[in-house]
Every structure is written in structure tokens, then in C-alpha cells.
Motif scaffolding. Structure first.
Motif: not given
Length: 325
Positions: A274-277, A288-290, A318-319, A321-325
Motif C-alpha cells: 500500500t505504501f509502495a503504491m 516507493a523504491r524502499e 508498471e509503478l 519501473s516508474a519509481a526506478r527511472r
């Protein structure tokens, strides 16, 4: 394949990277035992597994797994009749009728649910209420019947005052019960005749009224996701990207999963998902990465089903991958 130490979970790897995989439960092996026993009408085994657990968040998961198993309604009433003084058969029956009721209603908007569907839905929920009240009378210290009554109450639209009393009954027995708090958060959402203000106030009061390290910090993240869901495309992103939203997510994370007293037990994995999203939607890529790193590819259906009901893992990917850009 890689196994996460201490949880007995096997995670797929592809080219040295975790492959996100939807996990139906906390990793507790007894959940699978419960589902197998429930599906095969093996009450002796199901009762033994449930009775081996204390009345807590952990047993709640097992009871809900039994209730979610198709076919339990075909045999559980016979057990109830055979054990008239026992609470446990009534508890399982209550949760099965809750789940069976929502199956009849489906997850469609009310305008797309037929009158006949609503009739079946309400009939099954009223049967669930009878079983749950009888379980609560036989075991006054149990939390689970009151959790079930929170679920039936929302479907039967018992009203905010009655819903609040059922929530209070649950938390008198287990003050930091995540499931009871999650149900009450839904009850005070705008979509269930509450309001965004009431929802956020409840989330913060619950999270920060609890000691550091509990799972209840999830409520703050879930409240922001609920408001995001209520908005149209464009305003939803603007809402999540507000500095105040990011600040509240960080504050809740610090009081919850970042706290030194946080223990990875129960629904901890859903809390991290939930926190990641929430962090990803807020544009806080570090936060998010954490959380994505901590989940190691283990995807819980909630909250990712809000983004992709048929493939929660795709939304997670999807999210992430976005957090790792």
C-alpha cells in the motif's frame, strides 16, 4: 528460485531479477491448509487448525480464507446444527455467508446490480449476521465476529452510528486490529456516505494514536489512495503530488514500517504494498523504491486491484519501473 528466509516463500527470478507474483495471503502455510479443508468439507481438520490459533489478526486471516472458499455454504450449516453450543462453526458460517453475499452482488456499481442480485445479497448478509451474533454471544472476548458484522453492516447499510458501535466492539477486544480499522476506514469513505475529511481524520487518529511500529500506518496511505480514486484523471494526479500528501505519507511510514518496533508479521506485506503504491502515485520515488525493495516482488491484491483488477502484478510492475527511472 530464491527462498526468503523465515517466511518459506519461493520467489521466481528471471535474468537475476524478481518476477512480481500475486500472493493471496501473508505466507502463512496454514492458510493453504484451511482452504483445502474447507473445499473438501473436512470440518475436523479445519476446526483443528483454527482452534490452534488464538483469537487474533492471524486467526482472522484463516477464518476469512475459509469464508472465501466456494462450496462451504453447502455443508457448514450441518456442522452448526450438530454443534449447537459451539461458536467456531457459526463464525465460519458467518464469514462464508458474507463472502457468498458479495459474490451475488459482484463488485459492480450499484446502478449495474439488478434487483434480484440485491435481494440475494441482502438475504445472505442477514443470514451472516445471525451466525456472527450467535458466535459473539458464545465467545464474548472474540474480535472476529465483530469484524464480520462490520462487513455485513456496510452491505446492509445499517448507518454510521451502528457501524461505529460495531467497530468499537471490535477494538475493545483488540485495540490495534488492522482488519477492523480497515473496515471502519471504508465505512467513513465518501463512497459509503462518509466524507474525505472524516476518512483522513480517522486514519490519522488511528495510526498516530497507536504505538510506533503497528500496521495501522497503512490507513493514512489508504485514505490518500481512496481520495485519489474518487477524482477524475488530472485532478487525481494533482492531489497525490501535493507536498502535504507526501509529507503525511512519510510521517505515517516513520511511525509504522520504518519504526524500530515494526515486526514483519500478519498483514505486513499488504502494508508495504500500500505504501509502495501511494509513494509511487505521489511521485516520491525514493519512498516507493524502499517499499518495492522490501516486498521483493510479492504483490498483494489490495491495493493493486484498484489499478488493474485482472492483473494486480502488472500494475505493480508498471509503478515499480516508474519509481526506478
Amino acid at each position: 528460485m530464491a527462498v526468503l528466509r523465515g517466511w518459506g516463500l519461493t520467489l521466481g527470478r528471471r535474468a537475476g531479477r524478481f518476477v512480481p507474483r500475486v500472493q493471496k495471503d501473508s505466507g502463512d502455510p496454514d492458510v493453504a491448509r484451511v482452504r483445502k479443508a474447507a473445499a473438501s468439507a473436512d470440518w475436523d481438520t479445519l476446526r483443528d487448525v483454527l482452534e490452534a490459533r488464538s483469537e487474533s489478526e492471524d486467526r482472522t486471516e484463516l477464518v476469512r480464507a475459509a469464508g472465501d472458499t466456494a462450496g462451504v455454504e453447502k455443508w457448514i450449516d450441518r456442522v452448526v446444527d450438530a454443534e449447537p453450543e459451539a461458536a467456531l462453526p457459526r463464525l465460519v458460517a458467518g464469514f462464508r455467508y458474507v463472502s457468498w453475499g458479495w459474490e451475488a452482488r459482484t463488485g459492480a456499481r450499484a446502478s449495474h446490480v439488478s434487483r434480484d442480485q440485491f435481494k440475494v445479497f441482502h438475504t445472505r448478509l442477514r443470514t451472516a449476521e445471525q451466525h456472527l451474533y450467535e458466535a459473539a454471544e458464545r465467545e464474548p472476548s472474540w474480535t472476529s465476529p465483530w469484524l464480520g458484522l462490520q462487513m455485513t453492516g456496510r452491505g446492509l447499510q445499517v448507518g454510521q452510528a451502528t457501524a461505529r458501535r460495531r467497530f468499537e466492539a471490535a477494538v475493545r477486544r483488540d485495540p490495534f486490529h488492522l482488519g477492523a480499522h480497515q473496515q471502519q476506514l471504508q465505512q467513513v469513505c465518501d463512497k459509503w456516505s462518509g466524507s474525505h475529511g472524516e476518512m483522513h481524520a480517522f486514519a490519522r487518529e488511528s495510526a498516530f494514536g497507536a504505538p510506533g511500529g503497528t500496521l495501522l500506518g497503512q490507513l493514512v496511505a489508504m485514505a490518500h489512495i481512496e481520495q485519489w480514486l474518487s477524482l477524475d484523471s488530472g485532478p487525481d494526479t494533482s492531489y497525490m503530488r501535493q507536498p502535504a500528501v507526501t509529507a503525511s505519507l512519510r510521517e505515517a511510514a516513520d511511525h509504522s514500517f520504518r519504526h524500530p518496533d515494526f515486526v514483519r508479521s500478519g498483514a505486513w506485506l499488504q502494508v508495504l504494498n500500500t505504501f509502495a503504491m501511494a509513494f509511487a502515485l505521489a511521485g516520491d520515488h525514493g519512498g516507493a523504491r524502499e517499499c518495492f525493495d522490501a516486498t521483493e516482488g510479492r504483490v498483494t491484491e489490495s491495493p493493486w486491484h484498484y489499478l488493474n483488477g485482472s492483473d494486480p502484478a502488472a500494475a505493480y510492475r508498471e509503478l515499480r519501473s516508474a519509481a526506478r527511472r
